[in-house]
Design a protein around this motif. Structure first.
Motif, PDB file in Angstrom:
ATOM      1  N   ILE A  83       5.427   6.752   0.760  1.00  0.00           N
ATOM      2  CA  ILE A  83       6.019   5.578   1.398  1.00  0.00           C
ATOM      3  C   ILE A  83       5.196   4.381   0.952  1.00  0.00           C
ATOM      4  O   ILE A  83       3.963   4.392   1.087  1.00  0.00           O
ATOM      5  CB  ILE A  83       5.952   5.687   2.932  1.00  0.00           C
ATOM      6  N   THR A  84       5.840   3.376   0.398  1.00  0.00           N
ATOM      7  CA  THR A  84       5.149   2.135   0.076  1.00  0.00           C
ATOM      8  C   THR A  84       5.497   1.125   1.155  1.00  0.00           C
ATOM      9  O   THR A  84       6.676   0.884   1.438  1.00  0.00           O
ATOM     10  CB  THR A  84       5.554   1.608  -1.312  1.00  0.00           C
ATOM     11  N   ASP A 105      16.132  11.288  -2.548  1.00  0.00           N
ATOM     12  CA  ASP A 105      16.865  10.022  -2.601  1.00  0.00           C
ATOM     13  C   ASP A 105      15.992   8.887  -2.082  1.00  0.00           C
ATOM     14  O   ASP A 105      15.543   8.903  -0.936  1.00  0.00           O
ATOM     15  CB  ASP A 105      18.145  10.108  -1.766  1.00  0.00           C
ATOM     16  N   SER A 106      15.757   7.897  -2.929  1.00  0.00           N
ATOM     17  CA  SER A 106      14.911   6.778  -2.514  1.00  0.00           C
ATOM     18  C   SER A 106      15.668   5.890  -1.536  1.00  0.00           C
ATOM     19  O   SER A 106      16.894   5.805  -1.553  1.00  0.00           O
ATOM     20  CB  SER A 106      14.471   5.965  -3.731  1.00  0.00           C
ATOM     21  N   ARG A 107      14.890   5.243  -0.663  1.00  0.00           N
ATOM     22  CA  ARG A 107      15.468   4.291   0.272  1.00  0.00           C
ATOM     23  C   ARG A 107      14.521   3.106   0.418  1.00  0.00           C
ATOM     24  O   ARG A 107      13.308   3.285   0.456  1.00  0.00           O
ATOM     25  CB  ARG A 107      15.734   4.898   1.640  1.00  0.00           C
ATOM     26  N   LEU A 118       9.758  -1.490   3.278  1.00  0.00           N
ATOM     27  CA  LEU A 118       9.412  -0.092   3.012  1.00  0.00           C
ATOM     28  C   LEU A 118      10.188   0.422   1.820  1.00  0.00           C
ATOM     29  O   LEU A 118      11.358   0.072   1.641  1.00  0.00           O
ATOM     30  CB  LEU A 118       9.778   0.800   4.204  1.00  0.00           C
ATOM     31  N   PHE A 119       9.537   1.275   1.034  1.00  0.00           N
ATOM     32  CA  PHE A 119      10.196   2.051  -0.010  1.00  0.00           C
ATOM     33  C   PHE A 119       9.759   3.487   0.217  1.00  0.00           C
ATOM     34  O   PHE A 119       8.561   3.761   0.316  1.00  0.00           O
ATOM     35  CB  PHE A 119       9.791   1.585  -1.410  1.00  0.00           C
ATOM     36  N   MET A 120      10.722   4.407   0.315  1.00  0.00           N
ATOM     37  CA  MET A 120      10.419   5.793   0.653  1.00  0.00           C
ATOM     38  C   MET A 120      11.137   6.741  -0.297  1.00  0.00           C
ATOM     39  O   MET A 120      12.327   6.581  -0.550  1.00  0.00           O
ATOM     40  CB  MET A 120      10.878   6.081   2.089  1.00  0.00           C
ATOM     41  N   VAL A 128       0.862  -1.180   0.000  1.00  0.00           N
ATOM     42  CA  VAL A 128       0.000   0.000   0.000  1.00  0.00           C
ATOM     43  C   VAL A 128       0.899   1.230   0.000  1.00  0.00           C
ATOM     44  O   VAL A 128       1.960   1.248   0.621  1.00  0.00           O
ATOM     45  CB  VAL A 128      -0.926   0.007   1.238  1.00  0.00           C
ATOM     46  N   LYS A 129       0.450   2.251  -0.723  1.00  0.00           N
ATOM     47  CA  LYS A 129       1.202   3.501  -0.856  1.00  0.00           C
ATOM     48  C   LYS A 129       0.562   4.571   0.031  1.00  0.00           C
ATOM     49  O   LYS A 129      -0.650   4.794  -0.034  1.00  0.00           O
ATOM     50  CB  LYS A 129       1.165   3.925  -2.322  1.00  0.00           C
ATOM     51  N   PHE A 130       1.382   5.220   0.861  1.00  0.00           N
ATOM     52  CA  PHE A 130       0.945   6.322   1.710  1.00  0.00           C
ATOM     53  C   PHE A 130       1.516   7.595   1.093  1.00  0.00           C
ATOM     54  O   PHE A 130       2.733   7.799   1.107  1.00  0.00           O
ATOM     55  CB  PHE A 130       1.468   6.135   3.136  1.00  0.00           C
ATOM     56  N   VAL A 131       0.639   8.436   0.542  1.00  0.00           N
ATOM     57  CA  VAL A 131       1.056   9.652  -0.161  1.00  0.00           C
ATOM     58  C   VAL A 131       0.856  10.843   0.771  1.00  0.00           C
ATOM     59  O   VAL A 131      -0.258  11.119   1.218  1.00  0.00           O
ATOM     60  CB  VAL A 131       0.268   9.856  -1.466  1.00  0.00           C
ATOM     61  N   LEU A 132       1.941  11.560   1.046  1.00  0.00           N
ATOM     62  CA  LEU A 132       1.912  12.709   1.950  1.00  0.00           C
ATOM     63  C   LEU A 132       1.522  13.969   1.189  1.00  0.00           C
ATOM     64  O   LEU A 132       1.727  14.053  -0.024  1.00  0.00           O
ATOM     65  CB  LEU A 132       3.286  12.908   2.582  1.00  0.00           C
TER      66      LEU A 132
END
Length: 90
Positions: free
Chosen positions: A64-65, A29-31, A57-59, A17-21
């Motif tokens: 944030i996914t 920079d992705s992490r 997590l992917f941020m 699930v993607k949490f869009v701020l």
């Protein structure tokens, strides 16, 4: 200060699930993290991994996914992840 708005979106992967701020709070920079140990230097990621059922997590930028463990239910995870994001970023 106004409450941060976070949109929760599905993804093609039913385990993510993607949490869009409503702001670019995460930087360009992705992490990616696949365990709490990998996230030990990232306060937000570390806090999200405290939520039972979070597997990865992917941020980047403004989203944030979160990937859940196979045996975890989204109903048990989403609200806790929202609280974790707000606690760390507000």
């Amino acid at each position: 200060m106004s409450r941060m708005k976070i949109l929760v979106e599905g993804t093609p992967n039913p385990s993510a699930v993607k949490f869009v701020l409503d702001m670019d709070a995460l930087g360009p920079d992705s992490r990616s993290y696949f365990s709490a140990e990998e996230a030990s230097d990232d306060a937000l990621a570390r806090r999200i991994f405290e939520v039972e059922g979070v597997r990865a997590l992917f941020m980047v930028d403004d989203f944030i996914t979160v990937t859940r463990a196979e045996d975890a239910a989204w109903d048990d995870i989403v609200e806790e992840v929202l609280c974790a994001i707000r606690e760390e970023l507000q």
